[in-house]
Enzyme design. Structure first.
Site, PDB file in Angstrom:
ATOM      1  N   ASN A  27       1.136  -9.022  -1.088  1.00 55.20           N
ATOM      2  CA  ASN A  27       2.395  -8.388  -0.711  1.00 55.20           C
ATOM      3  C   ASN A  27       3.161  -9.336   0.221  1.00 55.20           C
ATOM      4  O   ASN A  27       2.752  -9.547   1.357  1.00 55.20           O
ATOM      5  CB  ASN A  27       2.079  -7.052  -0.015  1.00 55.20           C
ATOM      6  CG  ASN A  27       3.323  -6.327   0.458  1.00 55.20           C
ATOM      7  OD1 ASN A  27       4.426  -6.867   0.441  1.00 55.20           O
ATOM      8  ND2 ASN A  27       3.143  -5.091   0.905  1.00 55.20           N
TER       9      ASN A  27
ATOM     10  N   CYS B  18      10.228  -4.415   3.620  1.00 56.97           N
ATOM     11  CA  CYS B  18      10.030  -4.822   2.219  1.00 56.97           C
ATOM     12  C   CYS B  18      11.229  -4.490   1.333  1.00 56.97           C
ATOM     13  O   CYS B  18      11.338  -5.010   0.226  1.00 56.97           O
ATOM     14  CB  CYS B  18       8.784  -4.176   1.646  1.00 56.97           C
ATOM     15  SG  CYS B  18       7.339  -4.425   2.657  1.00 56.97           S
TER      16      CYS B  18
ATOM     17  N   HIS C 147       8.718  -3.759  -6.052  1.00 58.67           N
ATOM     18  CA  HIS C 147       8.134  -4.475  -4.909  1.00 58.67           C
ATOM     19  C   HIS C 147       6.633  -4.608  -5.149  1.00 58.67           C
ATOM     20  O   HIS C 147       5.959  -3.641  -5.510  1.00 58.67           O
ATOM     21  CB  HIS C 147       8.420  -3.689  -3.623  1.00 58.67           C
ATOM     22  CG  HIS C 147       7.644  -4.182  -2.443  1.00 58.67           C
ATOM     23  ND1 HIS C 147       7.507  -5.521  -2.156  1.00 58.67           N
ATOM     24  CD2 HIS C 147       6.932  -3.517  -1.493  1.00 58.67           C
ATOM     25  CE1 HIS C 147       6.757  -5.658  -1.074  1.00 58.67           C
ATOM     26  NE2 HIS C 147       6.389  -4.462  -0.656  1.00 58.67           N
TER      27      HIS C 147
HETATM   28  O1  UT7 Z   1       5.032  -3.115   1.538  1.00 62.58           O
HETATM   29  C1  UT7 Z   1       4.643  -1.850   1.976  1.00 62.58           C
HETATM   30  C2  UT7 Z   1       3.331  -2.020   2.661  1.00 62.58           C
HETATM   31  N1  UT7 Z   1       2.285  -1.145   2.443  1.00 62.58           N
HETATM   32  C3  UT7 Z   1       1.793  -0.639   1.285  1.00 62.58           C
HETATM   33  O2  UT7 Z   1       2.321  -0.752   0.244  1.00 62.58           O
HETATM   34  C4  UT7 Z   1       0.484   0.050   1.390  1.00 62.58           C
HETATM   35  C5  UT7 Z   1       0.380   1.313   0.616  1.00 62.58           C
HETATM   36  N2  UT7 Z   1      -0.997   1.774   0.616  1.00 62.58           N
HETATM   37  C6  UT7 Z   1      -1.971   1.180  -0.128  1.00 62.58           C
HETATM   38  O3  UT7 Z   1      -1.691   0.249  -0.857  1.00 62.58           O
HETATM   39  C7  UT7 Z   1      -3.352   1.749  -0.071  1.00 62.58           C
HETATM   40  O4  UT7 Z   1      -3.336   2.923   0.705  1.00 62.58           O
HETATM   41  C8  UT7 Z   1      -4.412   0.777   0.503  1.00 62.58           C
HETATM   42  C9  UT7 Z   1      -4.650  -0.355  -0.500  1.00 62.58           C
HETATM   43  C10 UT7 Z   1      -3.945   0.196   1.819  1.00 62.58           C
HETATM   44  C11 UT7 Z   1      -5.731   1.488   0.703  1.00 62.58           C
HETATM   45  O5  UT7 Z   1      -6.153   2.079  -0.495  1.00 62.58           O
HETATM   46  P1  UT7 Z   1      -6.666   3.595  -0.511  1.00 62.58           P
HETATM   47  O6  UT7 Z   1      -7.096   3.867  -1.884  1.00 62.58           O
HETATM   48  O7  UT7 Z   1      -5.558   4.426   0.064  1.00 62.58           O
HETATM   49  O8  UT7 Z   1      -7.919   3.513   0.430  1.00 62.58           O
HETATM   50  P2  UT7 Z   1      -8.209   4.285   1.800  1.00 62.58           P
HETATM   51  O9  UT7 Z   1      -7.291   3.806   2.869  1.00 62.58           O
HETATM   52  O10 UT7 Z   1      -8.212   5.727   1.496  1.00 62.58           O
HETATM   53  O11 UT7 Z   1      -9.663   3.785   2.123  1.00 62.58           O
HETATM   54  C12 UT7 Z   1     -10.761   4.039   1.289  1.00 62.58           C
HETATM   55  C13 UT7 Z   1     -11.999   3.392   1.898  1.00 62.58           C
HETATM   56  C14 UT7 Z   1     -12.175   3.670   3.379  1.00 62.58           C
HETATM   57  O12 UT7 Z   1     -13.542   3.859   3.616  1.00 62.58           O
HETATM   58  P3  UT7 Z   1     -14.133   5.328   3.846  1.00 62.58           P
HETATM   59  O13 UT7 Z   1     -13.428   5.836   5.059  1.00 62.58           O
HETATM   60  O14 UT7 Z   1     -13.805   6.078   2.587  1.00 62.58           O
HETATM   61  O15 UT7 Z   1     -15.580   5.059   4.041  1.00 62.58           O
HETATM   62  C15 UT7 Z   1     -11.736   2.377   4.025  1.00 62.58           C
HETATM   63  O16 UT7 Z   1     -12.354   2.143   5.255  1.00 62.58           O
HETATM   64  O17 UT7 Z   1     -11.917   1.964   1.760  1.00 62.58           O
HETATM   65  C16 UT7 Z   1     -12.177   1.357   3.029  1.00 62.58           C
HETATM   66  N3  UT7 Z   1     -11.454   0.100   3.123  1.00 62.58           N
HETATM   67  C17 UT7 Z   1     -11.930  -1.066   2.690  1.00 62.58           C
HETATM   68  N4  UT7 Z   1     -13.108  -1.408   2.130  1.00 62.58           N
HETATM   69  C18 UT7 Z   1     -13.285  -2.702   1.786  1.00 62.58           C
HETATM   70  C19 UT7 Z   1     -10.197  -0.090   3.597  1.00 62.58           C
HETATM   71  N5  UT7 Z   1      -9.875  -1.383   3.501  1.00 62.58           N
HETATM   72  C20 UT7 Z   1     -10.927  -2.008   2.929  1.00 62.58           C
HETATM   73  C21 UT7 Z   1     -11.185  -3.336   2.562  1.00 62.58           C
HETATM   74  N6  UT7 Z   1     -12.365  -3.639   1.989  1.00 62.58           N
HETATM   75  N7  UT7 Z   1     -10.284  -4.331   2.742  1.00 62.58           N
END
Ligand code: UT7
Length: 310
Positions: A265, A112, A235
């Site tokens: 993204n 990215c 980004h």
């Molecule tokens: O270009 C560079 C590429 N990457 C990035 O920029 C990613 C950087 N990271 C992020 O943007 C965030 O970490 C995410 C958007 C990917 C995730 O957000 P988060 O607030 O860090 O959520 P999390 O991973 O801590 O997950 C929270 C909950 C989990 O459930 P439990 O374990 O708390 O029950 C996940 O399983 O949300 C769940 N979850 C979803 N629920 C519904 C994860 N993905 C989804 C989804 N829909 N698509």
């Protein structure tokens, strides 16, 4: 003489995939995606359209916008982690399709942050006097390396391309300073085997730290401060990451580009696509100080301070 963007263009596929569309095929919700990422919809290319096709259309627009001919291009740099195939490079494919017969060509792999790496590379060749016009493209067809059964990543990405012609600009304009970096120890948090695999929380923490710090390092190198920023192009990965960078840099909300809602993204393409949209909306004028800052797999990062205008 400095080096700056003398022409710019973008291309995104026509097909819109909304959060509601994703709700139908995986265990997710529009509410979760909007509040956690700021994404409302993304563009997904059809099976017949590959990365080089997206790049070609954006490049044509940039060449037209720069008012040059393809034969005047000295070098083609394509930043992508989703090339059509390992080789020939997307750059070589573009060289043929554009008829850029004089141009050397190579791809850049910095995920990215790739467009930042491309612009900085172009600057060196132009300021060193070797080349005059360089086509820099940020392009991804991430949909082909997305695991549509992994809701942690599938909701995040989109396809698209942004292209810039980098060339000589008037004194005081163009790329004033930059900060590039990498931390290979974090490679395990975001990589591709067959599909993209990501530890979202680790990448999130890294991004929040680096976006602000890298921008500040780049500003310092040009003797500017965060108060000098007229427009911020982070980004477009996640609105929460972008917001934390904006607050760290004390940039008012209306002076930060937000296109993640429309395109998701798009990795290396996100910053040039955003520049095109903000130019079209009349948000950028000549002599504005713009800061672009990206981060991504590698891990890599890069920030550029530019005074806009030819
Ligand atoms: O270009 C560079 C590429 N990457 C990035 O920029 C990613 C950087 N990271 C992020 O943007 C965030 O970490 C995410 C958007 C990917 C995730 O957000 P988060 O607030 O860090 O959520 P999390 O991973 O801590 O997950 C929270 C909950 C989990 O459930 P439990 O374990 O708390 O029950 C996940 O399983 O949300 C769940 N979850 C979803 N629920 C519904 C994860 N993905 C989804 C989804 N829909 N698509």
């Amino acid at each position: 003489m400095g080096a700056g963007i003398v022409g710019i263009g973008k291309y995104v596929p026509e097909r819109v995939v909304t959060n509601a569309d994703l709700e139908k095929v995986m265990d997710t919700s529009d509410e979760w995606i909007r509040t956690r990422t700021g994404i409302e919809e993304r563009r997904i290319a059809d099976d017949d359209t590959n990365t080089s096709d997206l790049a070609y259309r954006a490049a044509l627009e940039a060449i037209k916008n720069a008012n040059i001919s393809p034969e005047e291009i000295d070098l083609i740099l394509v930043a992508t982690v989703t090339p059509d195939r390992p080789f020939p490079s997307v750059s070589c494919m573009l060289q043929e399709r554009l008829g850029a017969t004089k141009a050397a060509a190579m791809d850049i792999s910095a995920a990215c942050a790739g467009f930042m790496y491309g612009l900085v590379t172009a600057k060196q060749f132009i300021e060193g006097g070797a080349y005059k016009y360089i086509l820099v493209v940020g392009v991804e067809k991430l949909s082909k390396v997305t695991n549509w059964e992994d809701r942690n990543t599938a909701v995040l990405f989109g396809d698209g391309a942004g292209a810039a012609i980098v060339g000589p600009v008037s004194e005081g304009r163009g790329i004033l300073s930059f900060d590039l970096g990498a931390d290979g120890t974090g490679g395990k948090h975001l990589y591709q085997d067959e599909y993209i695999i990501m530890n979202g929380r680790e990448v999130f923490k890294f991004a929040v730290r680096q976006m602000g710090e890298s921008s500040l390092r780049a500003l310092e190198k040009s003797g500017l401060t965060k108060e000098d920023i007229d427009f911020l192009f982070p980004h477009q990965a996640n609105i929460r990451i972008m917001e934390s960078a904006r607050q760290r840099l004390d940039v008012p909300e209306e002076k930060m580009s937000k296109t993640v809602n429309k395109y998701g993204n798009t990795s290396a393409a996100s910053i040039p696509i955003s520049i095109v949209d903000e130019l079209e909306a009349g948000k950028i004028k000549d002599d504005d100080i713009i800061v672009m800052v990206g981060f991504g797999g590698g891990l890599t990062w890069g920030a550029i301070v530019m005074r806009w205008g030819r």
